[in-house]
Write a protein that holds these residues in place. Structure first.
Motif, PDB file in Angstrom:
ATOM      1  N   UNK A 117       0.780 -24.218 -22.951  1.00 57.81           N
ATOM      2  CA  UNK A 117       0.787 -24.787 -24.306  1.00 57.81           C
ATOM      3  C   UNK A 117       2.206 -25.112 -24.761  1.00 57.81           C
ATOM      4  N   UNK A 118       3.125 -24.153 -24.617  1.00 60.40           N
ATOM      5  CA  UNK A 118       4.491 -24.352 -25.092  1.00 60.40           C
ATOM      6  C   UNK A 118       5.206 -25.469 -24.353  1.00 60.40           C
ATOM      7  N   UNK A 119       5.041 -25.515 -23.025  1.00 56.30           N
ATOM      8  CA  UNK A 119       5.676 -26.573 -22.251  1.00 56.30           C
ATOM      9  C   UNK A 119       5.155 -27.942 -22.638  1.00 56.30           C
ATOM     10  N   UNK A 120       3.849 -28.054 -22.844  1.00 48.28           N
ATOM     11  CA  UNK A 120       3.257 -29.331 -23.237  1.00 48.28           C
ATOM     12  C   UNK A 120       3.746 -29.765 -24.613  1.00 48.28           C
ATOM     13  N   UNK A 121       3.804 -28.825 -25.554  1.00 50.44           N
ATOM     14  CA  UNK A 121       4.238 -29.143 -26.915  1.00 50.44           C
ATOM     15  C   UNK A 121       5.698 -29.584 -26.934  1.00 50.44           C
ATOM     16  N   UNK A 122       6.550 -28.853 -26.235  1.00 49.84           N
ATOM     17  CA  UNK A 122       7.977 -29.191 -26.207  1.00 49.84           C
ATOM     18  C   UNK A 122       8.199 -30.550 -25.551  1.00 49.84           C
ATOM     19  N   UNK A 123       7.514 -30.805 -24.437  1.00 49.56           N
ATOM     20  CA  UNK A 123       7.668 -32.095 -23.741  1.00 49.56           C
ATOM     21  C   UNK A 123       7.229 -33.250 -24.636  1.00 49.56           C
ATOM     22  N   UNK A 124       6.088 -33.092 -25.296  1.00 47.31           N
ATOM     23  CA  UNK A 124       5.582 -34.166 -26.160  1.00 47.31           C
ATOM     24  C   UNK A 124       6.503 -34.399 -27.354  1.00 47.31           C
ATOM     25  N   UNK A 125       6.925 -33.323 -27.991  1.00 45.12           N
ATOM     26  CA  UNK A 125       7.813 -33.462 -29.150  1.00 45.12           C
ATOM     27  C   UNK A 125       9.132 -34.108 -28.746  1.00 45.12           C
ATOM     28  N   UNK A 126       9.664 -33.714 -27.603  1.00 47.48           N
ATOM     29  CA  UNK A 126      10.931 -34.274 -27.131  1.00 47.48           C
ATOM     30  C   UNK A 126      10.804 -35.764 -26.851  1.00 47.48           C
ATOM     31  N   UNK A 127       9.717 -36.166 -26.217  1.00 46.46           N
ATOM     32  CA  UNK A 127       9.524 -37.583 -25.923  1.00 46.46           C
ATOM     33  C   UNK A 127       9.438 -38.413 -27.197  1.00 46.46           C
ATOM     34  N   UNK A 128       8.722 -37.912 -28.182  1.00 44.55           N
ATOM     35  CA  UNK A 128       8.639 -38.635 -29.446  1.00 44.55           C
ATOM     36  C   UNK A 128       9.973 -38.723 -30.159  1.00 44.55           C
ATOM     37  N   UNK A 129      10.774 -37.667 -30.082  1.00 46.53           N
ATOM     38  CA  UNK A 129      12.075 -37.678 -30.740  1.00 46.53           C
ATOM     39  C   UNK A 129      13.069 -38.576 -29.998  1.00 46.53           C
ATOM     40  N   UNK A 130      12.939 -38.674 -28.667  1.00 45.97           N
ATOM     41  CA  UNK A 130      13.774 -39.622 -27.918  1.00 45.97           C
ATOM     42  C   UNK A 130      13.480 -41.047 -28.384  1.00 45.97           C
ATOM     43  N   UNK A 131      12.198 -41.360 -28.544  1.00 46.80           N
ATOM     44  CA  UNK A 131      11.825 -42.674 -29.055  1.00 46.80           C
ATOM     45  C   UNK A 131      12.422 -42.902 -30.440  1.00 46.80           C
ATOM     46  N   UNK A 132      12.324 -41.912 -31.304  1.00 47.75           N
ATOM     47  CA  UNK A 132      12.872 -42.043 -32.648  1.00 47.75           C
ATOM     48  C   UNK A 132      14.378 -42.227 -32.644  1.00 47.75           C
ATOM     49  N   UNK A 133      15.065 -41.475 -31.770  1.00 49.01           N
ATOM     50  CA  UNK A 133      16.522 -41.606 -31.682  1.00 49.01           C
ATOM     51  C   UNK A 133      16.917 -43.007 -31.237  1.00 49.01           C
TER      52      UNK A 133
END
Length: 331
Positions: A117-133
């Motif tokens: 769960x934690x790995x999936x959440x962190x990976x997804x959140x990071x990908x979305x924030x990379x897009x935002x950046x």
């Protein structure tokens, strides 16, 4: 033929394929705590067991293609988002290890479930924030990143991160509607409806924020004659969103998943309208960042050979494992 534009579409296709295919198994990880320990979690994980590692092929193709075809963009984007990329890779590692070990280390299954769960959440959140950046703009001076270590952390990137998490949860839950049955499927419909509403709301919020974020973005979406060309995107998106909510509430199995993919495709089309031809807003276009023409031709020969093979293998794998998932796997 403009090879630079061709390569931009190749990388866009690879990114879209990754987002869709790895998105639904990341979404299942995000939703994992909502499923009951035992049959519910086992069946959810069995539904992605044959395909999850192959899905990440597209991440390699997208990242490698960016490095090869647009080296300047690669050299700017990575330093601007290093913390997010490190977090994403660590999340994918934890998820992958947890996926394998939860079956072999029953004594610590709770720990591995939490890691999944934690790995999936962190990976997804990071990908979305990379897009935002990327969308909010990266400071560049002399063909190099000129910002600080924390430029990526803003309210906008947090919003795009949450939107990605919700979208992946939508893909994961609609995949489970398709692949499971009985009580686990009913639970998947329950969470899919909520994930769909969250995704639609957050997509709308990001779209409004984009217009306020950059005057050029606003001009592309809100001024004539451009508005007449881009208007079909939000209109069709609204139609797809309504159809998806109805399909989730009906007895349809595969339709919600395909409509969720259509929603992601339209979201990506909207992003393309927003930033094209920039690969690093606000100042580096795809032509500024492109590799020499001979390099593009050389790499294109390899892509023309390998990409059809990857697509063929992917289609074949999903065709083989096309049935419903029971306690013991596909049947």
């Amino acid at each position: 033929m403009d090879l630079t534009v061709v390569w931009a579409f190749i990388i866009a296709f690879a990114v879209f394929a990754y987002v869709v295919m790895d998105g639904f198994d990341l979404g299942i990880g995000i939703l994992f705590p909502t499923f009951r320990v035992g049959q519910g979690r086992n069946r959810a994980m069995n539904s992605i067991a044959p395909v999850w590692d192959g899905n990440e092929t597209w991440l390699v193709l997208g990242g490698g293609g960016l490095f090869a075809a647009f080296p300047l963009a690669y050299a700017v984007i990575l330093p601007a988002t290093y913390p997010l990329i490190i977090a994403m890779l660590l999340g994918l590692v934890f998820r992958g290890v947890a996926f394998e070990y939860r079956w072999r280390d029953a004594a610590h299954q709770k720990f591995w479930d939490n890691a999944f769960f934690g790995g999936s959440l962190v990976a997804a959140m990071s990908q979305g924030m990379i897009l935002g950046a990327l969308l909010q703009g990266i400071e560049v001076e002399g063909r190099a990143y000129a910002g600080s270590w924390w430029d990526w952390l803003t309210p906008y990137t947090l919003l795009t991160g949450l939107g990605t998490v919700a979208g992946y949860a939508l893909l994961g839950s609609t995949w489970l509607i398709w692949k499971l049955d009985e009580g686990v499927q009913r639970h998947a419909r329950y969470v899919a409806r909520r994930a769909a509403i969250a995704t639609i709301v957050l997509m709308g919020a990001v779209s409004v924020y984009n217009v306020a974020l950059n005057a050029e973005y606003a001009e592309r979406w809100l001024t004539a004659p451009e508005i007449y060309y881009v208007l079909p995107v939000p209109v069709i998106t609204a139609i797809i969103a309504i159809s998806m909510l109805r399909a989730i509430g009906s007895e349809r199995n595969s339709k919600p998943f395909w409509l969720a993919i259509a929603l992601f495709f339209l979201g990506m089309a909207g992003l393309g309208v927003t930033i094209f031809p920039y690969v690093v807003p606000p100042g580096i276009t795809i032509w500024d960042a492109a590799a020499p023409e001979r390099s593009q031709i050389f790499m294109l020969v390899g892509v023309v050979i390998t990409m059809p093979l990857i697509i063929a293998y992917t289609v074949w794998a999903y065709w083989v494992f096309r049935g419903k998932v029971g306690e013991d796997g596909y049947h």
